[in-house]
Every structure is written in structure tokens, then in C-alpha cells.
Design a protein around this motif. Structure first.
Motif, PDB file in Angstrom:
ATOM      1  N   HIS A  69       1.675   2.512  12.524  1.00  0.00           N
ATOM      2  CA  HIS A  69       2.609   2.048  11.503  1.00  0.00           C
ATOM      3  C   HIS A  69       2.593   2.857  10.213  1.00  0.00           C
ATOM      4  CE1 HIS A  69       3.759  -1.380  13.894  1.00  0.00           C
ATOM      5  NE2 HIS A  69       2.482  -1.608  14.134  1.00  0.00           N
ATOM      6  N   ASN A  70       1.817   3.933  10.173  1.00  0.00           N
ATOM      7  CA  ASN A  70       1.750   4.733   8.945  1.00  0.00           C
ATOM      8  C   ASN A  70       1.899   6.205   9.281  1.00  0.00           C
ATOM      9  OD1 ASN A  70       1.043   2.703   6.747  1.00  0.00           O
ATOM     10  ND2 ASN A  70      -0.441   2.225   8.343  1.00  0.00           N
ATOM     11  N   ASP A  71       2.606   6.918   8.417  1.00  0.00           N
ATOM     12  CA  ASP A  71       2.900   8.321   8.669  1.00  0.00           C
ATOM     13  C   ASP A  71       1.868   9.284   8.087  1.00  0.00           C
ATOM     14  OD1 ASP A  71       5.209   7.707  10.086  1.00  0.00           O
ATOM     15  OD2 ASP A  71       6.428   7.679   8.267  1.00  0.00           O
ATOM     16  N   SER A  72       1.157   8.875   7.060  1.00  0.00           N
ATOM     17  CA  SER A  72       0.199   9.798   6.458  1.00  0.00           C
ATOM     18  C   SER A  72      -1.238   9.346   6.744  1.00  0.00           C
ATOM     19  CB  SER A  72       0.419   9.895   4.949  1.00  0.00           C
ATOM     20  OG  SER A  72      -0.086   8.755   4.288  1.00  0.00           O
ATOM     21  N   LEU A  73      -2.141  10.306   6.721  1.00  0.00           N
ATOM     22  CA  LEU A  73      -3.555   9.974   6.932  1.00  0.00           C
ATOM     23  C   LEU A  73      -4.084   9.051   5.846  1.00  0.00           C
ATOM     24  CD1 LEU A  73      -5.124  13.348   8.149  1.00  0.00           C
ATOM     25  CD2 LEU A  73      -4.794  11.250   9.462  1.00  0.00           C
ATOM     26  N   LEU A  74      -3.635   9.265   4.615  1.00  0.00           N
ATOM     27  CA  LEU A  74      -4.098   8.438   3.510  1.00  0.00           C
ATOM     28  C   LEU A  74      -3.648   6.990   3.673  1.00  0.00           C
ATOM     29  CD1 LEU A  74      -5.688   8.410   0.907  1.00  0.00           C
ATOM     30  CD2 LEU A  74      -3.594   9.003  -0.315  1.00  0.00           C
TER      31      LEU A  74
END
Length: 134
Positions: A69-74
Motif C-alpha cells: 500500500h505504499n510507494d516509497s521505502l520511507l
């Protein structure tokens, strides 16, 4: 295609970050439990193995949802660690809801019923937490 947008690079990056995050999460669990997980597992304590296995599954499952559900590693790390904190709260709630005995003591004494319930709680909560990750 940008190097960092390559699916193999993204997978390797997510995998590496999650492994490191899982190690940190397991270290936190090691601190809050009243026994040394790996020493007890080495001795053959099946209850500790079940409880620890449930924690490992729970952490991995929460990060699975976070990766989806998230596009960035952070963002993935933030949601994953937030989910881990909820899993940790579940551990303390389980301890609170059983005032007649100490969960840690029972697991250390290889009470397999308690170890099994601890495992199932970690696994079950990870699905509930993961379903709420944005």
C-alpha cells in the motif's frame, strides 16, 4: 527506465529494508520479554519458539501490507513500524488481560498452550493491523 524503478531493484530494496526492520522489531520484543528468546529456543523450548514464530510472522505480515500500500521505502517503513507498535501493544494487552498468571513466565516454563495462544494472537492481530495500513 530509471535504475531505482526496476522491479528487481525495488524488490531487493524492500526485502533488505524489511529484513533490517524485522531485526529491530525482534530486538524490541527481546527487550520486553522476561526471557532470552534465542537461548530458550536453543534449549528446545517449544513455547518460546511458537511465540517467537508468531511475532516473526506478525512483523512480516504487517510489512507485507505496508509494501503493498505504499510507494516509497520511507512510507513503507513508517507504516510498518507503526503497525509493529500496535502489535507490541497487543502483547501488553494480552499480558494485562491475564492477571492470574504472567505470560512470560508461562512461556519460559514451556507452557505450550500459552505459547500457542501468543502465536495466534500475533498472527491474528497482524492481519487486522495490516488491513488498516494505508
Amino acid at each position: 527506465m530509471n535504475f531505482w524503478e526496476n522491479p528487481f531493484i525495488e524488490t531487493a530494496a524492500s526485502y533488505s529494508v524489511v529484513v533490517l526492520c524485522a531485526i529491530v522489531c525482534l530486538a524490541v520484543f527481546e527487550i520486553v520479554t522476561g526471557y532470552n528468546n534465542w537461548d530458550e529456543i536453543k534449549k528446545g523450548n517449544f513455547s518460546v519458539a511458537m511465540a517467537t514464530g508468531g511475532k516473526i510472522f506478525g512483523i512480516a505480515n504487517i510489512f507485507r501490507f505496508s509494501i503493498q500500500h505504499n510507494d516509497s521505502l520511507l512510507e513503507m517503513m513508517s507504516w510498518g513500524f507503526g503497525g509493529f507498535l500496535l502489535l507490541l501493544m497487543g502483547y501488553f494487552i494480552f499480558e494485562f488481560l491475564t492477571p492470574s498468571f504472567r505470560i512470560d513466565n508461562e512461556i519460559k516454563q514451556d507452557n505450550r498452550a500459552v505459547g500457542f495462544i501468543a502465536m495466534v494472537i500475533s498472527v491474528g492481530l497482524s492481519f487486522v493491523i495490516g488491513a488498516n495500513i494505508g
